[in-house]
Design an enzyme around this catalytic site. Sequence first.
Site, PDB file in Angstrom:
ATOM      1  N   TYR A 145       0.842  -1.212   0.000  1.00  0.00           N
ATOM      2  CA  TYR A 145       0.000   0.000   0.000  1.00  0.00           C
ATOM      3  C   TYR A 145       0.867   1.249   0.000  1.00  0.00           C
ATOM      4  O   TYR A 145       0.409   2.326   0.360  1.00  0.00           O
ATOM      5  CB  TYR A 145      -0.915   0.001   1.226  1.00  0.00           C
ATOM      6  CG  TYR A 145      -1.946  -1.096   1.173  1.00  0.00           C
ATOM      7  CD1 TYR A 145      -1.556  -2.425   1.283  1.00  0.00           C
ATOM      8  CD2 TYR A 145      -3.291  -0.815   1.023  1.00  0.00           C
ATOM      9  CE1 TYR A 145      -2.467  -3.452   1.235  1.00  0.00           C
ATOM     10  CE2 TYR A 145      -4.224  -1.832   0.975  1.00  0.00           C
ATOM     11  CZ  TYR A 145      -3.811  -3.154   1.080  1.00  0.00           C
ATOM     12  OH  TYR A 145      -4.739  -4.163   1.036  1.00  0.00           O
ATOM     13  N   LYS A 191       5.806 -14.013   4.422  1.00  0.00           N
ATOM     14  CA  LYS A 191       6.106 -14.947   3.326  1.00  0.00           C
ATOM     15  C   LYS A 191       7.616 -14.867   3.069  1.00  0.00           C
ATOM     16  O   LYS A 191       8.079 -14.644   1.941  1.00  0.00           O
ATOM     17  CB  LYS A 191       5.271 -14.554   2.092  1.00  0.00           C
ATOM     18  CG  LYS A 191       5.248 -15.572   0.983  1.00  0.00           C
ATOM     19  CD  LYS A 191       4.518 -16.846   1.321  1.00  0.00           C
ATOM     20  CE  LYS A 191       4.576 -17.837   0.160  1.00  0.00           C
ATOM     21  NZ  LYS A 191       4.118 -19.181   0.541  1.00  0.00           N
ATOM     22  N   ASP A 224       0.214 -18.306   3.733  1.00  0.00           N
ATOM     23  CA  ASP A 224      -0.674 -19.310   3.140  1.00  0.00           C
ATOM     24  C   ASP A 224      -1.186 -20.282   4.214  1.00  0.00           C
ATOM     25  O   ASP A 224      -2.385 -20.541   4.310  1.00  0.00           O
ATOM     26  CB  ASP A 224       0.015 -20.060   1.976  1.00  0.00           C
ATOM     27  CG  ASP A 224       1.484 -20.358   2.248  1.00  0.00           C
ATOM     28  OD1 ASP A 224       2.008 -19.906   3.275  1.00  0.00           O
ATOM     29  OD2 ASP A 224       2.118 -21.050   1.426  1.00  0.00           O
ATOM     30  N   ASP A 248      -4.707  -7.188   5.671  1.00  0.00           N
ATOM     31  CA  ASP A 248      -5.994  -6.849   5.069  1.00  0.00           C
ATOM     32  C   ASP A 248      -6.791  -8.135   4.843  1.00  0.00           C
ATOM     33  O   ASP A 248      -7.980  -8.244   5.199  1.00  0.00           O
ATOM     34  CB  ASP A 248      -5.724  -6.125   3.729  1.00  0.00           C
ATOM     35  CG  ASP A 248      -6.944  -5.426   3.186  1.00  0.00           C
ATOM     36  OD1 ASP A 248      -7.983  -5.442   3.873  1.00  0.00           O
ATOM     37  OD2 ASP A 248      -6.863  -4.879   2.075  1.00  0.00           O
ATOM     38  N   ASP A 252     -10.143  -9.679   7.272  1.00  0.00           N
ATOM     39  CA  ASP A 252     -11.477  -9.951   6.727  1.00  0.00           C
ATOM     40  C   ASP A 252     -11.856 -11.417   6.939  1.00  0.00           C
ATOM     41  O   ASP A 252     -13.017 -11.737   7.212  1.00  0.00           O
ATOM     42  CB  ASP A 252     -11.543  -9.600   5.237  1.00  0.00           C
ATOM     43  CG  ASP A 252     -11.991  -8.151   5.036  1.00  0.00           C
ATOM     44  OD1 ASP A 252     -11.845  -7.359   5.993  1.00  0.00           O
ATOM     45  OD2 ASP A 252     -12.474  -7.817   3.943  1.00  0.00           O
TER      46      ASP A 252
END
Length: 356
Positions: A145, A191, A224, A248, A252
């Site tokens: 972002y 990651k 993951d 993000d 959610d």
Amino acid sequence: MKARLNCDPDSSHLSVKTHKIGVLPGEGIGPEVVDASMMVLDAIQKVELVKLEYLKGDAGAYCIEKFGTNLPPQTVEMLRMTSACLKGPMTTPEEPGSPRSVAVTLRSIFDLYANVRPARTLPNVAALKPNIDFIVVRENTEGLYSGKEFEAAPGVGVAMRVITKAASERVAKFSLDLTMKRRKRLTFVHKGNILKITDGIFKQAVFDMAKKFPDVELEDLHIDIATAQLIKRPESFDVIVTTNLFGDILSDEAAQLVGGLGVAAGANIGDHYGMFEPVHGSAPKYTGQNKVNPIATIEAVRMMLEYLGERRAADRIGRAIYRVLEEGKVLTYDLGGLAKTSDMGRAIADKVLKSA
Ligand code: NAD
């Protein structure tokens, strides 16, 4: 002023303190859910020694025609006079060249680097498991972002994933401080096996900061597998910290685990300011119907009071939400009931008053 979520539970009953707070009702269902939350804020001031002075401002896509921007400078100036703000949902225009979302702009203006998203099982709200209670802390200022995106050649887009040691360290510290007030278990998600440089910096920052918190148990998960483990064993998580995009997505997923958008709230915290919001958007198709669930926004004001150091008031609102849900008489459509937005606001405000 430092971030003060979960601070001293007894500090708020000694004297009446006036807090100036900004209120941005937003658009679509925003004014309806904010009105319901104001009923609860009005009630809490009758039963706790807390006084709130509201400064209301314009922000949202509806401002573009009048002010040429979705966040007019006078609104930003007004917010600078406050200690925290409640931001209602807003519509984000998607056309190329349109302004950034108000939330993203405010996060950057006030350097609100920690996005805090609690996920907790509530009565009469369908959740994957009965005993979920964790918080996702998302780094809010950089990563994918960063806004550094360009077309290197026709048909070749490049986005820069900026990760700095300084930003990683401060969000790591925030998360470690938070888990010290909870179950002392921090999961950090990355990651690093693929993004060796950027997530290498993030990982190292968490490891280094964690050395100052020897009582905290650390868990290291790749993004993951983290998405899978959240489904498999959500009850085992306490605080999760991760970079912007991963946060993000995980937050959610977390909201969905415990009942969806109608009850999910988020805090955006910096060293000098806090912005509090429901996670959902402006839901245009429900505008003006007095139908949607205001709990997400009421939960946002609960978190705001906690941030302001008004822990007793925050806890009282938390208990009122819990009791209304537990009784199951006033439930909005998303929870299987017929109650209106204002019914739910009034029911929670009444419980606040009756708990005095
Ligand atoms: P949305 O969150 O507004 O609504 C999606 C669906 O979720 C709704 O149709 C409804 O079924 C359900 N829902 C949302 N809020 C609810 C509530 N309080 N109670 C019960 N059900 C609820 O998502 P969208 O339709 O994709 O986005 C609409 C606009 O909002 C877009 O312009 C989007 O960019 C914007 N948005 C803003 C924010 C924000 O201001 N923080 C967040 C997300 C989306």
